[in-house]
Design an enzyme around this catalytic site. Structure first.
Site, PDB file in Angstrom:
ATOM      1  N   ARG A  28       3.283-112.995   4.783  1.00  0.00           N
ATOM      2  CA  ARG A  28       2.899-114.058   5.672  1.00  0.00           C
ATOM      3  C   ARG A  28       1.399-114.384   5.575  1.00  0.00           C
ATOM      4  O   ARG A  28       0.936-115.400   6.061  1.00  0.00           O
ATOM      5  CB  ARG A  28       3.217-113.613   7.119  1.00  0.00           C
ATOM      6  CG  ARG A  28       4.692-113.713   7.436  1.00  0.00           C
ATOM      7  CD  ARG A  28       4.995-113.116   8.788  1.00  0.00           C
ATOM      8  NE  ARG A  28       5.441-111.752   8.641  1.00  0.00           N
ATOM      9  CZ  ARG A  28       5.741-110.977   9.674  1.00  0.00           C
ATOM     10  NH1 ARG A  28       5.584-111.397  10.900  1.00  0.00           N
ATOM     11  NH2 ARG A  28       6.194-109.763   9.477  1.00  0.00           N
ATOM     12  N   GLY A  29       0.652-113.496   4.951  1.00  0.00           N
ATOM     13  CA  GLY A  29      -0.817-113.576   5.005  1.00  0.00           C
ATOM     14  C   GLY A  29      -1.451-114.815   4.415  1.00  0.00           C
ATOM     15  O   GLY A  29      -2.584-115.154   4.746  1.00  0.00           O
ATOM     16  N   GLU A  35      -2.017-115.955  -2.763  1.00  0.00           N
ATOM     17  CA  GLU A  35      -1.974-114.678  -2.039  1.00  0.00           C
ATOM     18  C   GLU A  35      -3.220-114.561  -1.154  1.00  0.00           C
ATOM     19  O   GLU A  35      -4.245-115.201  -1.423  1.00  0.00           O
ATOM     20  CB  GLU A  35      -1.901-113.535  -3.090  1.00  0.00           C
ATOM     21  CG  GLU A  35      -2.055-112.121  -2.591  1.00  0.00           C
ATOM     22  CD  GLU A  35      -0.937-111.634  -1.680  1.00  0.00           C
ATOM     23  OE1 GLU A  35      -0.580-112.342  -0.736  1.00  0.00           O
ATOM     24  OE2 GLU A  35      -0.473-110.500  -1.898  1.00  0.00           O
ATOM     25  N   ASP A  36      -3.129-113.744  -0.118  1.00  0.00           N
ATOM     26  CA  ASP A  36      -4.300-113.558   0.752  1.00  0.00           C
ATOM     27  C   ASP A  36      -5.312-112.581   0.143  1.00  0.00           C
ATOM     28  O   ASP A  36      -6.474-112.916  -0.033  1.00  0.00           O
ATOM     29  CB  ASP A  36      -3.874-113.119   2.170  1.00  0.00           C
ATOM     30  CG  ASP A  36      -3.005-111.855   2.191  1.00  0.00           C
ATOM     31  OD1 ASP A  36      -2.624-111.336   1.116  1.00  0.00           O
ATOM     32  OD2 ASP A  36      -2.689-111.371   3.297  1.00  0.00           O
ATOM     33  N   ASP A  45      -5.431-106.096  -3.394  1.00  0.00           N
ATOM     34  CA  ASP A  45      -5.985-104.806  -2.986  1.00  0.00           C
ATOM     35  C   ASP A  45      -5.710-103.816  -4.130  1.00  0.00           C
ATOM     36  O   ASP A  45      -6.463-103.749  -5.087  1.00  0.00           O
ATOM     37  CB  ASP A  45      -5.302-104.427  -1.677  1.00  0.00           C
ATOM     38  CG  ASP A  45      -5.879-103.198  -1.013  1.00  0.00           C
ATOM     39  OD1 ASP A  45      -7.077-102.958  -1.160  1.00  0.00           O
ATOM     40  OD2 ASP A  45      -5.117-102.485  -0.328  1.00  0.00           O
ATOM     41  N   VAL A  66      -9.850-106.032   6.586  1.00  0.00           N
ATOM     42  CA  VAL A  66     -10.210-107.340   7.133  1.00  0.00           C
ATOM     43  C   VAL A  66      -9.026-108.008   7.825  1.00  0.00           C
ATOM     44  O   VAL A  66      -7.861-107.699   7.535  1.00  0.00           O
ATOM     45  CB  VAL A  66     -10.768-108.271   6.031  1.00  0.00           C
ATOM     46  CG1 VAL A  66     -12.081-107.752   5.486  1.00  0.00           C
ATOM     47  CG2 VAL A  66      -9.756-108.483   4.904  1.00  0.00           C
ATOM     48  N   ASP A  90      -3.516-110.136   8.978  1.00  0.00           N
ATOM     49  CA  ASP A  90      -3.300-109.410  10.235  1.00  0.00           C
ATOM     50  C   ASP A  90      -3.676-107.936  10.181  1.00  0.00           C
ATOM     51  O   ASP A  90      -3.788-107.334   9.112  1.00  0.00           O
ATOM     52  CB  ASP A  90      -1.823-109.475  10.617  1.00  0.00           C
ATOM     53  CG  ASP A  90      -0.961-108.566   9.724  1.00  0.00           C
ATOM     54  OD1 ASP A  90      -1.034-108.724   8.486  1.00  0.00           O
ATOM     55  OD2 ASP A  90      -0.246-107.704  10.259  1.00  0.00           O
ATOM     56  N   ARG A 112      -4.215-112.861  13.183  1.00  0.00           N
ATOM     57  CA  ARG A 112      -4.008-113.845  12.103  1.00  0.00           C
ATOM     58  C   ARG A 112      -4.657-115.181  12.451  1.00  0.00           C
ATOM     59  O   ARG A 112      -5.008-115.951  11.569  1.00  0.00           O
ATOM     60  CB  ARG A 112      -2.509-114.103  11.883  1.00  0.00           C
ATOM     61  CG  ARG A 112      -1.760-112.963  11.228  1.00  0.00           C
ATOM     62  CD  ARG A 112      -0.397-113.478  10.755  1.00  0.00           C
ATOM     63  NE  ARG A 112       0.551-112.409  10.537  1.00  0.00           N
ATOM     64  CZ  ARG A 112       0.706-111.755   9.389  1.00  0.00           C
ATOM     65  NH1 ARG A 112      -0.060-112.038   8.363  1.00  0.00           N
ATOM     66  NH2 ARG A 112       1.612-110.808   9.266  1.00  0.00           N
TER      67      ARG A 112
HETATM   68  P1  IMP Z   1      -1.728-104.798  -2.918  1.00  0.00           P
HETATM   69  O1  IMP Z   1      -0.341-104.677  -3.436  1.00  0.00           O
HETATM   70  O2  IMP Z   1      -2.316-103.455  -2.597  1.00  0.00           O
HETATM   71  O3  IMP Z   1      -2.654-105.615  -3.763  1.00  0.00           O
HETATM   72  O4  IMP Z   1      -1.524-105.431  -1.525  1.00  0.00           O
HETATM   73  C1  IMP Z   1      -1.952-106.615  -1.069  1.00  0.00           C
HETATM   74  C2  IMP Z   1      -1.462-106.768   0.351  1.00  0.00           C
HETATM   75  O5  IMP Z   1      -1.909-105.700   1.189  1.00  0.00           O
HETATM   76  C3  IMP Z   1      -2.034-108.019   0.951  1.00  0.00           C
HETATM   77  O6  IMP Z   1      -1.210-109.129   0.731  1.00  0.00           O
HETATM   78  C4  IMP Z   1      -2.101-107.650   2.412  1.00  0.00           C
HETATM   79  O7  IMP Z   1      -0.861-107.910   3.030  1.00  0.00           O
HETATM   80  C5  IMP Z   1      -2.312-106.166   2.444  1.00  0.00           C
HETATM   81  N1  IMP Z   1      -3.744-105.855   2.667  1.00  0.00           N
HETATM   82  C6  IMP Z   1      -4.606-105.338   1.755  1.00  0.00           C
HETATM   83  N2  IMP Z   1      -5.825-105.208   2.290  1.00  0.00           N
HETATM   84  C7  IMP Z   1      -5.743-105.666   3.565  1.00  0.00           C
HETATM   85  C8  IMP Z   1      -6.705-105.826   4.622  1.00  0.00           C
HETATM   86  O8  IMP Z   1      -7.904-105.526   4.500  1.00  0.00           O
HETATM   87  N3  IMP Z   1      -6.230-106.352   5.790  1.00  0.00           N
HETATM   88  C9  IMP Z   1      -4.941-106.718   5.952  1.00  0.00           C
HETATM   89  N4  IMP Z   1      -4.007-106.601   4.998  1.00  0.00           N
HETATM   90  C10 IMP Z   1      -4.410-106.084   3.808  1.00  0.00           C
END
Ligand code: IMP
Length: 178
Positions: free
Chosen positions: A44-45, A100-101, A104, A154, A160, A166
């Site tokens: 949803r981000g 994508e938001d 990470d 963040v 969120d 959000r």
């Molecule tokens: P990845 O698979 O680790 O790259 O995950 C990315 C997802 O982790 C993002 O779409 C977010 O939903 C969540 N995420 C990563 N860092 C944060 C943060 O700082 N705040 C909130 N959600 C996060």
């Protein structure tokens, strides 16, 4: 959620809007002449980012959404990405932009990209508002990034913390007070 926290502004609404204008120009150049660009938001981000981004794009666009399970808890070891809500439209032979938001660890966007590439789009590019390169576990780089940020948790602008915050208009850093 029980821990108390405060939110310090990290990226202002104005800075986000200015960066989105720049990104839109780059995307327009990349997809110049497209019949129609399918812009796919990862729920949803990304919902606020995609809303602002498409309004800056001077291209014919179609909007679709995909929801994938976030990693964590039982998924931690496998880092598997499950599709919770699939696309409504077809993407075979079409121009696609995945929105994508945050990138990470990189697992979500790299697995999602693989999943979508298996449907044979003509072109697929990725954009993320935020990137935390220091957290990366897989070799993944989005085609465009809004802002590179340090390893901080963040919220805001669609992002969120346990389904809170959000609706903040800016990106804020969570600072625990206890
Ligand atoms: P990845 O698979 O680790 O790259 O995950 C990315 C997802 O982790 C993002 O779409 C977010 O939903 C969540 N995420 C990563 N860092 C944060 C943060 O700082 N705040 C909130 N959600 C996060």
């Amino acid at each position: 959620m029980s821990r108390l926290y405060v939110i310090d502004e990290m990226i202002s609404a104005k800075a986000i809007a200015a960066r989105i204008e720049e990104l839109a120009k780059l995307i327009e150049a990349e997809y110049e002449g497209t019949e129609k660009l399918v812009v796919i938001g990862l729920l949803r981000g990304s919902f606020i980012f995609i809303a602002d981004l498409v309004r800056e794009l001077d291209l014919p666009v179609e909007v679709d959404f995909l929801e994938v399970s976030s990693y964590g808890d039982a998924m931690e070891s496998s880092r598997e990405v499950r599709i919770l809500k699939d696309l409504r439209g077809q993407i075979e032979g079409r121009d696609v932009l995945v929105v994508e938001d945050i990138v990470d660890t990189g697992h979500t966007l790299s697995r999602t990209t693989e999943y979508l590439l298996a449907r044979h789009p003509a072109k697929l590019k990725t954009i993320a508002l935020l990137d935390k390169p220091s957290r990366r576990e897989v070799d993944f780089k989005a085609d465009w990034i809004g802002f590179e940020i340090p390893d901080e948790f963040v919220v805001g602008y669609g992002i969120d913390y346990a389904q809170h915050n959000r609706n903040l208009p800016y990106i804020g850093k969570v600072r625990f007070t206890e």
